[in-house]
Structure formats: structure tokens, C-alpha cells
Design an enzyme around this catalytic site. Structure first.
Site, PDB file in Angstrom:
ATOM      1  N   ASP A  68       0.820  -1.210   0.000  1.00 13.83           N
ATOM      2  CA  ASP A  68       0.000   0.000   0.000  1.00 13.83           C
ATOM      3  C   ASP A  68       0.857   1.265   0.000  1.00 13.83           C
ATOM      4  O   ASP A  68       0.679   2.151  -0.830  1.00 13.83           O
ATOM      5  CB  ASP A  68      -0.844   0.009   1.289  1.00 13.83           C
ATOM      6  CG  ASP A  68      -2.319  -0.103   1.007  1.00 13.83           C
ATOM      7  OD1 ASP A  68      -2.756   0.374  -0.058  1.00 13.83           O
ATOM      8  OD2 ASP A  68      -3.037  -0.658   1.844  1.00 13.83           O
ATOM      9  N   GLU A  74      -5.449   7.526  -0.231  1.00 11.95           N
ATOM     10  CA  GLU A  74      -5.987   6.845   0.954  1.00 11.95           C
ATOM     11  C   GLU A  74      -5.009   6.847   2.129  1.00 11.95           C
ATOM     12  O   GLU A  74      -5.413   7.006   3.275  1.00 11.95           O
ATOM     13  CB  GLU A  74      -6.370   5.389   0.623  1.00 11.95           C
ATOM     14  CG  GLU A  74      -6.952   4.684   1.847  1.00 11.95           C
ATOM     15  CD  GLU A  74      -7.375   3.245   1.601  1.00 11.95           C
ATOM     16  OE1 GLU A  74      -7.152   2.715   0.492  1.00 11.95           O
ATOM     17  OE2 GLU A  74      -7.939   2.647   2.531  1.00 11.95           O
ATOM     18  N   ASP A  85      -6.297   5.218  -4.859  1.00 10.85           N
ATOM     19  CA  ASP A  85      -6.376   4.082  -3.935  1.00 10.85           C
ATOM     20  C   ASP A  85      -5.246   3.139  -4.347  1.00 10.85           C
ATOM     21  O   ASP A  85      -5.331   2.445  -5.356  1.00 10.85           O
ATOM     22  CB  ASP A  85      -7.742   3.384  -4.059  1.00 10.85           C
ATOM     23  CG  ASP A  85      -7.999   2.429  -2.900  1.00 10.85           C
ATOM     24  OD1 ASP A  85      -7.022   1.990  -2.268  1.00 10.85           O
ATOM     25  OD2 ASP A  85      -9.178   2.129  -2.647  1.00 10.85           O
ATOM     26  N   ILE A 114      -3.964   0.365  -3.119  1.00  9.92           N
ATOM     27  CA  ILE A 114      -4.509  -0.998  -3.238  1.00  9.92           C
ATOM     28  C   ILE A 114      -5.950  -0.936  -2.792  1.00  9.92           C
ATOM     29  O   ILE A 114      -6.239  -0.645  -1.633  1.00  9.92           O
ATOM     30  CB  ILE A 114      -3.773  -2.032  -2.351  1.00  9.92           C
ATOM     31  CG1 ILE A 114      -2.351  -2.229  -2.827  1.00  9.92           C
ATOM     32  CG2 ILE A 114      -4.514  -3.378  -2.388  1.00  9.92           C
ATOM     33  CD1 ILE A 114      -1.637  -3.399  -2.157  1.00  9.92           C
ATOM     34  N   ASP A 115      -6.848  -1.176  -3.725  1.00 14.86           N
ATOM     35  CA  ASP A 115      -8.256  -1.298  -3.369  1.00 14.86           C
ATOM     36  C   ASP A 115      -8.564  -2.787  -3.334  1.00 14.86           C
ATOM     37  O   ASP A 115      -8.157  -3.533  -4.220  1.00 14.86           O
ATOM     38  CB  ASP A 115      -9.112  -0.582  -4.417  1.00 14.86           C
ATOM     39  CG  ASP A 115     -10.585  -0.634  -4.067  1.00 14.86           C
ATOM     40  OD1 ASP A 115     -10.912  -0.531  -2.867  1.00 14.86           O
ATOM     41  OD2 ASP A 115     -11.410  -0.778  -4.986  1.00 14.86           O
ATOM     42  N   THR A 152      -7.953  -4.623  -0.273  1.00 16.68           N
ATOM     43  CA  THR A 152      -6.875  -5.117   0.581  1.00 16.68           C
ATOM     44  C   THR A 152      -7.051  -6.602   0.910  1.00 16.68           C
ATOM     45  O   THR A 152      -6.102  -7.384   0.835  1.00 16.68           O
ATOM     46  CB  THR A 152      -6.901  -4.321   1.908  1.00 16.68           C
ATOM     47  OG1 THR A 152      -7.100  -2.947   1.595  1.00 16.68           O
ATOM     48  CG2 THR A 152      -5.629  -4.480   2.676  1.00 16.68           C
ATOM     49  N   HIS A 194     -18.881  -4.795   3.886  1.00 15.73           N
ATOM     50  CA  HIS A 194     -18.816  -3.681   2.939  1.00 15.73           C
ATOM     51  C   HIS A 194     -20.113  -3.516   2.161  1.00 15.73           C
ATOM     52  O   HIS A 194     -20.375  -2.463   1.601  1.00 15.73           O
ATOM     53  CB  HIS A 194     -17.663  -3.888   1.943  1.00 15.73           C
ATOM     54  CG  HIS A 194     -16.321  -3.899   2.596  1.00 15.73           C
ATOM     55  ND1 HIS A 194     -15.166  -4.194   1.913  1.00 15.73           N
ATOM     56  CD2 HIS A 194     -15.952  -3.629   3.882  1.00 15.73           C
ATOM     57  CE1 HIS A 194     -14.134  -4.131   2.753  1.00 15.73           C
ATOM     58  NE2 HIS A 194     -14.579  -3.791   3.942  1.00 15.73           N
ATOM     59  N   SER A 203     -12.793  -5.205  -4.616  1.00 11.55           N
ATOM     60  CA  SER A 203     -12.200  -4.044  -5.306  1.00 11.55           C
ATOM     61  C   SER A 203     -13.009  -3.490  -6.470  1.00 11.55           C
ATOM     62  O   SER A 203     -14.073  -3.999  -6.824  1.00 11.55           O
ATOM     63  CB  SER A 203     -10.787  -4.370  -5.804  1.00 11.55           C
ATOM     64  OG  SER A 203     -10.834  -5.061  -7.040  1.00 11.55           O
ATOM     65  N   LYS A 262     -14.872  -4.878  -9.829  1.00 17.82           N
ATOM     66  CA  LYS A 262     -16.315  -5.058 -10.081  1.00 17.82           C
ATOM     67  C   LYS A 262     -16.793  -4.065 -11.138  1.00 17.82           C
ATOM     68  O   LYS A 262     -17.591  -4.404 -12.003  1.00 17.82           O
ATOM     69  CB  LYS A 262     -17.118  -4.884  -8.782  1.00 17.82           C
ATOM     70  CG  LYS A 262     -16.931  -6.038  -7.805  1.00 17.82           C
ATOM     71  CD  LYS A 262     -17.861  -5.924  -6.602  1.00 17.82           C
ATOM     72  CE  LYS A 262     -17.433  -4.917  -5.573  1.00 17.82           C
ATOM     73  NZ  LYS A 262     -16.156  -5.183  -4.893  1.00 17.82           N
ATOM     74  N   ARG A 264     -24.008  -2.386  -4.215  1.00 21.51           N
ATOM     75  CA  ARG A 264     -23.270  -2.121  -2.971  1.00 21.51           C
ATOM     76  C   ARG A 264     -24.234  -1.471  -1.984  1.00 21.51           C
ATOM     77  O   ARG A 264     -24.247  -0.260  -1.786  1.00 21.51           O
ATOM     78  CB  ARG A 264     -22.075  -1.197  -3.263  1.00 21.51           C
ATOM     79  CG  ARG A 264     -21.076  -1.079  -2.112  1.00 21.51           C
ATOM     80  CD  ARG A 264     -19.958  -0.092  -2.461  1.00 21.51           C
ATOM     81  NE  ARG A 264     -18.902  -0.101  -1.487  1.00 21.51           N
ATOM     82  CZ  ARG A 264     -17.850  -0.920  -1.514  1.00 21.51           C
ATOM     83  NH1 ARG A 264     -17.713  -1.798  -2.492  1.00 21.51           N
ATOM     84  NH2 ARG A 264     -16.927  -0.861  -0.577  1.00 21.51           N
ATOM     85  N   ASP A 306     -12.432   5.066  -3.669  1.00 17.99           N
ATOM     86  CA  ASP A 306     -13.009   3.735  -3.881  1.00 17.99           C
ATOM     87  C   ASP A 306     -13.961   3.690  -5.084  1.00 17.99           C
ATOM     88  O   ASP A 306     -14.420   2.601  -5.454  1.00 17.99           O
ATOM     89  CB  ASP A 306     -13.777   3.280  -2.633  1.00 17.99           C
ATOM     90  CG  ASP A 306     -12.850   2.730  -1.551  1.00 17.99           C
ATOM     91  OD1 ASP A 306     -11.843   2.091  -1.893  1.00 17.99           O
ATOM     92  OD2 ASP A 306     -13.143   2.944  -0.350  1.00 17.99           O
TER      93      ASP A 306
HETATM   94  N1  A3P Z   1     -18.276  -0.602   6.285  1.00 18.43           N
HETATM   95  C1  A3P Z   1     -17.903  -0.421   5.025  1.00 18.43           C
HETATM   96  N2  A3P Z   1     -18.824  -0.271   4.047  1.00 18.43           N
HETATM   97  C2  A3P Z   1     -18.447  -0.084   2.762  1.00 18.43           C
HETATM   98  N3  A3P Z   1     -17.162  -0.034   2.354  1.00 18.43           N
HETATM   99  C3  A3P Z   1     -16.191  -0.179   3.283  1.00 18.43           C
HETATM  100  C4  A3P Z   1     -16.506  -0.380   4.654  1.00 18.43           C
HETATM  101  N4  A3P Z   1     -15.340  -0.486   5.314  1.00 18.43           N
HETATM  102  C5  A3P Z   1     -14.348  -0.373   4.414  1.00 18.43           C
HETATM  103  N5  A3P Z   1     -14.853  -0.162   3.175  1.00 18.43           N
HETATM  104  C6  A3P Z   1     -14.163   0.073   1.922  1.00 18.43           C
HETATM  105  O1  A3P Z   1     -14.366  -1.034   1.054  1.00 18.43           O
HETATM  106  C7  A3P Z   1     -13.260  -1.091   0.192  1.00 18.43           C
HETATM  107  C8  A3P Z   1     -13.184  -2.437  -0.480  1.00 18.43           C
HETATM  108  O2  A3P Z   1     -14.368  -2.646  -1.188  1.00 18.43           O
HETATM  109  P1  A3P Z   1     -14.760  -4.074  -1.757  1.00 18.43           P
HETATM  110  O3  A3P Z   1     -15.538  -4.761  -0.687  1.00 18.43           O
HETATM  111  O4  A3P Z   1     -15.604  -3.690  -2.940  1.00 18.43           O
HETATM  112  O5  A3P Z   1     -13.506  -4.766  -2.123  1.00 18.43           O
HETATM  113  C9  A3P Z   1     -12.092  -0.808   1.092  1.00 18.43           C
HETATM  114  O6  A3P Z   1     -11.046  -0.321   0.299  1.00 18.43           O
HETATM  115  P2  A3P Z   1      -9.504  -0.734   0.659  1.00 18.43           P
HETATM  116  O7  A3P Z   1      -9.368  -2.189   0.460  1.00 18.43           O
HETATM  117  O8  A3P Z   1      -8.771   0.101  -0.314  1.00 18.43           O
HETATM  118  O9  A3P Z   1      -9.266  -0.302   2.074  1.00 18.43           O
HETATM  119  C10 A3P Z   1     -12.660   0.243   2.060  1.00 18.43           C
HETATM  120  O10 A3P Z   1     -12.337   1.559   1.681  1.00 18.43           O
HETATM  121 MG    MG Z   2     -10.335   1.033  -1.434  1.00 15.69          MG
HETATM  122 MG    MG Z   3      -8.340   0.827   3.326  1.00 12.03          MG
HETATM  123 MG    MG Z   4      -6.892   0.871  -0.402  1.00 14.35          MG
END
Ligand code: A3P
Ligand code: MG
Ligand code: MG
Ligand code: MG
Length: 372
Positions: A75, A98, A162, A164-165, A167, A258, A282, A285, A299, A312
Site C-alpha cells: 500500500d 488513501e 487508492d 490498493i483497493d 486489501t 462492505h 475491489s 467489479k 453495494r 473507492d
Molecule cells: N463498512 C464499510 N462499508 C463499505 N465499504 C467499506 C466499509 N469499510 C471499508 N470499506 C471500503 O471497502 C473497500 C473495499 O471494497 P470491496 O468490498 O468492494 O472490495 C475498502 O477499500 P480498501 O481495500 O482500499 O481499504 C474500504 O475503503
Molecule cells: Mg479502497
Molecule cells: Mg483501506
Molecule cells: Mg486501499
């Protein structure tokens, strides 16, 4: 204050041209051509950093121990590389990134800082002058990371990153993305998403991996193979032509924190969808919907309090629009990138091909009304 960016004003500031000259040639130069090329280069470099970390630092042991330190190194490394490249070409552009360098500072951050520095030099050393490399070995790496502290807002240009989206997907060896977008006067004008683990051709799921998607406002969306070779061919991508939602495939987060899987499933049922959802981490999608692997991205928020972050969604948002799709929040309201670092005026996200979008929003609204 800077006025709205037009091709002419962009050319003028990029190449330090008189406005009259910039106006004359602006009809011949694609809008944001330099930004597009630099953003692709930056995302390619950062993707290499992430892949190097995955190969070197993720082991069976780190996985079973649920050790998150490898993704932390990747990251920070990726954010340092992207911010450094952006600074070199666009020194006046602020960045909403981020990450920040807090965990890398002082004696406590020394081990991590050294790992990040070593990684960045090992993977991008060939692209740097010796001055830059020695700078990276010292404190500049923290400064580069902290170029991402900008507050965002409605005026002027800024990038959002971002590094790494997804993670969690990265750690599992599944989907993750490096996402970089340019916001001008509160609107996304350019977006790049690098998906190192996404199959290039979904009809060959075990075939070659690594996709980069790019879109500039008004120019359509394109995909290319993700590699350091900038002469890589690009092909246009379009959303699916499916007319009936019952034939649709929808995708959603892997992480149930998420996005609300059960609400997503209720919406899908109302739309007559019978195929199982594709769970993927990430902004890959958005890439999947943009090229028609799936028709819908749902989402639905899980928590009342979580606010989505601009990094994001910015790249995915323009890629979907330029591929012929639409994106909004759960109430059909466009995502508002003009407020700051978060999408505080929106709740949740829905993306779909334009033909079925209104029907999808209808089902989202009906489902939420029933739940309440
Ligand atoms: N409670 C929540 N609701 C929605 N998104 C969230 C969340 N907590 C964290 N995220 C975000 O969801 C992203 C990942 O989305 P996805 O589920 O589509 O892979 C994370 O990005 P990072 O991995 O960059 O931190 C983070 O920013
Ligand atoms: Mg992200
Ligand atoms: Mg994050
Ligand atoms: Mg990230």
C-alpha cells in the site's frame, strides 16, 4: 481560481503555451492526453510494486497468521510510486490518497519504512534517475506518500488514489486494484483501474491475467493488458447488451461488512435474477460491468454511519459511464465527488448497463421500502 479545464487551458498549462496557440492546436490533441499517459504509467508501476510484494512477502505463514504487514508495505509503496510520478509530471496537482505516512515515521516506523524504501527502489529503480533513487532511499518517500493528504472539494484539479483497493482480496491472492482518477471541478474526467489478477478475457478464466482499464470523459472506455509496455494495444469496452434483468449477472463485495449480501439478494430476486452473484473484491467489479462480464454491481450499505471514500469509486464511475453504463447511489442520485475526501452526499452504490439501470434502481427502492 482556475477556470474550468478545457482542452485549450489544459494544453496551455501543460506545455506552457500562449492561450491563442493552445486554442489553435487543441482541436488536434486529444483532451487529457498527457494525463492519460502518465496515469497509465503510474498505475502500471504501482501494480508491479504490489505484485512484487505478493511474490516476496506473502507466504503460507503470513496467510494463516492473518498477518497484514505485506499489504501494508505494498500500500505505502504503491502510493509513494504513484505520487512521485504525478509530482514529476504535474507538480501543481494535489492528490487525495488513501494512505498517510504516520506508521512509517520515527523509530517505531523504521522497519516498515526500510521495507517500503527497499521495495520501491527494487521495483522501480530502473525508471528513476540516480538523484531520485537516492532521494527515495532517504526521507522523500514519506513526503511522496504525504502528497496524498489533500482535502478535495469542488474547484480546480486534483487526483484521487487508492494504491490498493481490495486489501482483503490482495491478501487472499484474489482480486485487487490500483485506482487513480483525475477530478476537475468536482467531476471525474479521467480514470484508470489496474487489475493485476483479473483474467484479460473472461471467456478464458484460466488464461492470461492482468487488465488495465482507462477512460477519459467523452472518449469512451478501453482495456489493455497490464504490463510495463506502454505500446500495449487498447480495445474499446462496452457494457452488456442484456435487456431482461432475469438474464443478468450481478456482482458484489466478498466482504459482508462492505455490502449487505442479504439485501443484494432480495433485490436480485425482485429482478428475476437466478444466476448466483459473482463475489469479487475491489473496483474490478466496475471493470467487470464495464466490459459486460456482469450486468449489475450492487453495494447496499450495511451500516448507517459508513461514508464511502472518493478513491473507492472515482475511477470505476467514469469507466462505467464511458462504457455505456450508469452509476448512482441507492436513491438514484449521481455520486458527488465535489464534497471532499468522502461521498458524504451519497449512500451505497449501484452500477448497471444503461438499458436496465432504471429497473434496477426501481428494485432497490422497492426492496428498501419493504425492509423499512
Ligand atoms: N463498512 C464499510 N462499508 C463499505 N465499504 C467499506 C466499509 N469499510 C471499508 N470499506 C471500503 O471497502 C473497500 C473495499 O471494497 P470491496 O468490498 O468492494 O472490495 C475498502 O477499500 P480498501 O481495500 O482500499 O481499504 C474500504 O475503503
Ligand atoms: Mg479502497
Ligand atoms: Mg483501506
Ligand atoms: Mg486501499
Amino acid at each position: 481560481a482556475r477556470g474550468p479545464a478545457t482542452p485549450a487551458t489544459t494544453l496551455r498549462s501543460l506545455y506552457k503555451l500562449p492561450l491563442t496557440t493552445a486554442r489553435k492546436i487543441s482541436t488536434h490533441v486529444a483532451y487529457l492526453a498527457k494525463e492519460r499517459a502518465v496515469a497509465i504509467e503510474a498505475v502500471e508501476r504501482a501494480s508491479q510494486v504490489c505484485q512484487a510484494v505478493f511474490q516476496r512477502l506473502i507466504t503460507a505463514e503470513t496467510l494463516t497468521k492473518k498477518d497484514k504487514s505485506p499489504v501494508t508495505v505494498a500500500d505505502f509503496g504503491a502510493q509513494a510510486v504513484v505520487n512521485h510520478i504525478l509530482e514529476r509530471y504535474f507538480p501543481d496537482d494535489p492528490v487525495v490518497g488513501e494512505e498517510d505516512s504516520k506508521d512509517l515515521q520515527g523509530e517505531e516506523g523504521r522497519v516498515l519504512r526500510e521495507k517500503v524504501t527497499e521495495l520501491v527502489n527494487a521495483t522501480t529503480g530502473d525508471a528513476m534517475s540516480s538523484d531520485e533513487a537516492s532521494c527515495f532511499a532517504r526521507s522523500c518517500i514519506l513526503r511522496a506518500i504525504d502528497r496524498g493528504q489533500y482535502a478535495g472539494g469542488p474547484r480546480g484539479r486534483h487526483w484521487t488514489l487508492d494504491p490498493i483497493d481490495g486489501t482483503k482480496g490482495f491478501l487472499r491472492g484474489e482480486q485487487f486494484a490500483v485506482c487513480l482518477a483525475l477530478i476537475i471541478d468536482g467531476q471525474v474526467h479521467l480514470g484508470v483501474v489496474g487489475c493485476p489478477n483479473l483474467p484479460y478475457d473472461m471467456s478464458k478464466p484460466d488464461g492470461e491475467r492482468g487488465v488495465l482499464m482507462v477512460a477519459v470523459k467523452g472518449q469512451g472506455a478501453f482495456q489493455r493488458k497490464l504490463s510495463a509496455d506502454s505500446s500495449e494495444q487498447e480495445t474499446p469496452v462496452h457494457v452488456s447488451g442484456v435487456q431482461n434483468t432475469s438474464d443478468a449477472v450481478f456482482c458484489e463485495s466478498v466482504e459482508a461488512q462492505h455490502s449487505d449480501h442479504s439485501t443484494n439478494a432480495n433485490i436480485a430476486r425482485l429482478l428475476g435474477i437466478t444466476k448466483p452473484s459473482v463475489r469479487m473484491d475491489s473496483q474490478c467489479k466496475y471493470a467487470s460491468v464495464a466490459r459486460g462480464d456482469a450486468e449489475i454491481y450492487l453495494r447496499l450499505p450495511v451500516s448507517e454511519t459508513y461514508v464511502e471514500k472518493i478513491w473507492d469509486h472515482a475511477s470505476g464511475n467514469i469507466i462505467i459511464h464511458e462504457a455505456g453504463g450508469r452509476v448512482s447511489d441507492i436513491n438514484g442520485k449521481p455520486l458527488d465527488f465535489s464534497i471532499g475526501r468522502t461521498l458524504s452526499a451519497n449512500k451505497g452504490v449501484v452500477a448497471a448497463s444503461a438499458k436496465i439501470f432504471d429497473e434496477v434502481i426501481g428494485a432497490v427502492q422497492a426492496t428498501l421500502a419493504k425492509d423499512n
